[in-house]
Design an enzyme around this catalytic site. Structure first.
Site, mmCIF file in Angstrom:
data_model
loop_
_atom_site.group_PDB
_atom_site.id
_atom_site.type_symbol
_atom_site.label_atom_id
_atom_site.label_comp_id
_atom_site.label_asym_id
_atom_site.label_seq_id
_atom_site.Cartn_x
_atom_site.Cartn_y
_atom_site.Cartn_z
ATOM 1 N N TYR A 1 17.279 30.526 -22.211
ATOM 2 C CA TYR A 1 16.992 30.434 -20.778
ATOM 3 C C TYR A 1 15.487 30.304 -20.600
ATOM 4 O O TYR A 1 14.717 31.071 -21.185
ATOM 5 C CB TYR A 1 17.500 31.692 -20.067
ATOM 6 C CG TYR A 1 17.285 31.689 -18.574
ATOM 7 C CD1 TYR A 1 17.990 30.812 -17.753
ATOM 8 C CD2 TYR A 1 16.378 32.569 -17.979
ATOM 9 C CE1 TYR A 1 17.791 30.811 -16.379
ATOM 10 C CE2 TYR A 1 16.183 32.576 -16.601
ATOM 11 C CZ TYR A 1 16.894 31.698 -15.804
ATOM 12 O OH TYR A 1 16.699 31.699 -14.444
ATOM 13 N N ASP B 1 8.458 30.044 -25.460
ATOM 14 C CA ASP B 1 8.694 30.737 -24.193
ATOM 15 C C ASP B 1 8.664 32.227 -24.509
ATOM 16 O O ASP B 1 9.642 32.803 -24.980
ATOM 17 C CB ASP B 1 10.048 30.318 -23.607
ATOM 18 C CG ASP B 1 10.369 31.078 -22.324
ATOM 19 O OD1 ASP B 1 9.611 31.998 -21.977
ATOM 20 O OD2 ASP B 1 11.379 30.741 -21.673
ATOM 21 N N LYS C 1 7.282 38.429 -16.784
ATOM 22 C CA LYS C 1 7.720 39.814 -17.032
ATOM 23 C C LYS C 1 6.549 40.785 -17.290
ATOM 24 O O LYS C 1 5.818 41.086 -16.367
ATOM 25 C CB LYS C 1 8.796 39.825 -18.106
ATOM 26 C CG LYS C 1 9.982 38.942 -17.638
ATOM 27 C CD LYS C 1 11.261 39.065 -18.399
ATOM 28 C CE LYS C 1 12.384 38.361 -17.647
ATOM 29 N NZ LYS C 1 12.904 37.156 -18.237
#
Ligand SMILES: *Cc1c(COP(=O)(O)O)cnc(C)c1O
Length: 429
Positions: free
Chosen positions: A144, A239, A267
């Site tokens: 994702y 990522d 995050k």
């Protein structure tokens, strides 16, 4: 535990917000029941609207690595807010956090801040396309990279939990430029490069997959991807929205000793405020406007409250020399305890873990890619989820998510959790 008020609040929310939630992963669709509404959170604990206290293993899906309402971050936000909350002009603190991030993360000279991990990955790919003057990208099934169009092709996280790994609304034109490989399967990557030489701008990967449960890269896999990208003149994009500042100060690049060309963050880097970032060496980053031709912008990018939270978070991580050792030890302790009780209760399971990312799959076979991750028994997961919740332990409401361990957890919390798992399956026995 009762969830009367949460249920009421959810019913009200559903009338005005699709599915009652502003991000699908918060919904309980795959486990049943209604989402829990949070009133506040401190350290390792959530306090919900019904007055229940829950041990939190999601931690805002990663950011709260030092615990909720972490005092230095909260104070930094409050002090900044008094000076105004957004200017649309440069501020000194943006340079401060950029300098610190660049000093902590290997192989990057410059960084640009955005407002989410989605934006970071979307911008990284645009930059890679502009820089290489190529159009296609390679991504892995089950990974994702946020919800921008190019990535909603066999995507992980909520996209797979809710049965839309290929979202309607993504045009065929866009989808055809995203090529799919299998995680940990080098041959599948080689075939794509061989079939599309001179066309692949970038290969994007979660260096430790975290959105189909936690799946570590096989030994040598990241090194081999690095070599292929170099051979074909494509950029390797790590990522690190989940792994950045979680697996090590320098993220997965540091942990595995593999250099990416572009790295994305989210995050942890925002300390709990909406922040994302992407970074690379100068020659690549200077391809961005206003120096270079690739356009990327944001009214609230580098927002002072967000930068204050992120800077304080990174400073706290940087000066806490034992942080990653403590996280490793706590999570290893949890892993061992979970293995023991699941084994004792004859529950088929596989536990994958890298540092403070851990997940439990209810299947006894090794889990190393999307297909093997999808073999887990969802009925057992539902029992697990609701059984833990009934005892005050909150894990993600989907079998496709990683647990995010926070340093605020005590060994008593971990023991409580391990006992709670035992109770779930003893009663089921
Ligand atoms: C969470 C996540 C994203 C998306 O970040 P948002 O801030 O939710 O947009 C992208 N990539 C990875 C690996 C993630 O875990």
């Amino acid at each position: 535990m009762l969830y009367q008020r949460s249920s009421q609040l959810f019913a009200e929310a559903e009338k005005v917000i699709p599915g009652g939630v502003n991000s699908p992963v918060r919904a309980f669709k795959s486990v049943g029941g209604t989402p829990i509404f949070v009133k506040k959170a401190v350290g390792a604990y959530l306090y919900d609207e019904d007055g229940n206290k829950l041990i939190d293993y999601i931690n805002s899906w990663g950011p709260m690595i030092l615990g909720h309402a972490y005092e230095p971050v909260v104070n930094a936000i409050i002090e900044k807010a008094k000076l105004g909350t957004s200017f649309g002009m440069p501020t000194e603190i943006e340079t401060k956090i950029a300098e610190l991030a660049v000093s902590m993360v290997p192989n990057i000279d410059k960084i640009r801040f955005v407002n989410s991990g989605t934006e970071a990955c979307m911008s990284a790919v645009r930059l890679a396309r502009g820089y290489t003057n190529r159009e296609k990208i390679i991504k892995f099934k089950g990974c994702y990279h946020g919800h921008s169009d190019s990535f909603l092709i066999q995507a992980g996280s909520g996209a797979v939990t809710f049965g839309s790994p290929n979202s309607p609304g993504v045009t065929q034109g866009t989808a055809k430029d995203t090529l799919l490989a299998n995680y940990n399967d080098l041959e599948s990557v080689k075939m794509l490069f061989e079939a599309n030489p001179n066309e692949i701008a970038a290969l994007i990967i979660e260096p430790v997959a975290g959105n189909m449960g936690c799946i570590p890269p096989n030994k040598g896999f990241l090194e081999d991807l690095r070599a292929l990208c170099t051979q074909y003149g494509s950029l390797l994009v790590f990522d690190e929205v989940m792994t950045g500042f979680r697996l090590a100060r320098g993220g997965a690049q540091e942990l595995f000793g593999v250099a990416a060309d572009i790295v994305t963050f989210g995050k942890v880097i925002g300390g709990g405020l909406p922040v994302g970032a992407f970074a690379a060496r100068t020659e690549i980053m200077d391809y961005l406007a206003p120096v270079g031709p690739v356009y990327q912008a944001g009214t609230l990018s580098g927002n002072p409250l967000a930068m204050a939270a992120g800077l304080t978070m990174l400073q706290s991580i940087e000066k806490d020399l034992d942080l990653y050792t403590r996280l490793e030890e706590k999570t290893a302790y949890l892993e061992k305890g979970l293995r023991n009780v699941l084994f004792q209760n004859n529950i088929n399971h596989t536990i994958n873990r890298v540092g403070s990312m851990i997940s439990v799959f209810f299947d006894s076979k090794p889990v190393f890619d999307f297909e093997t991750a999808a073999n887990g028994d969802n009925e057992t997961f539902k029992k697990f989820f609701h059984g833990l919740l009934a005892q005050g332990v909150y894990i993600a409401p989907s079998a496709y998510e990683t647990w995010f361990i926070t340093d605020a957890l005590t060994y008593e919390d971990l023991d409580f959790t391990i006992n709670a798992v035992n109770t779930v399956f003893q009663n089921a026995g």
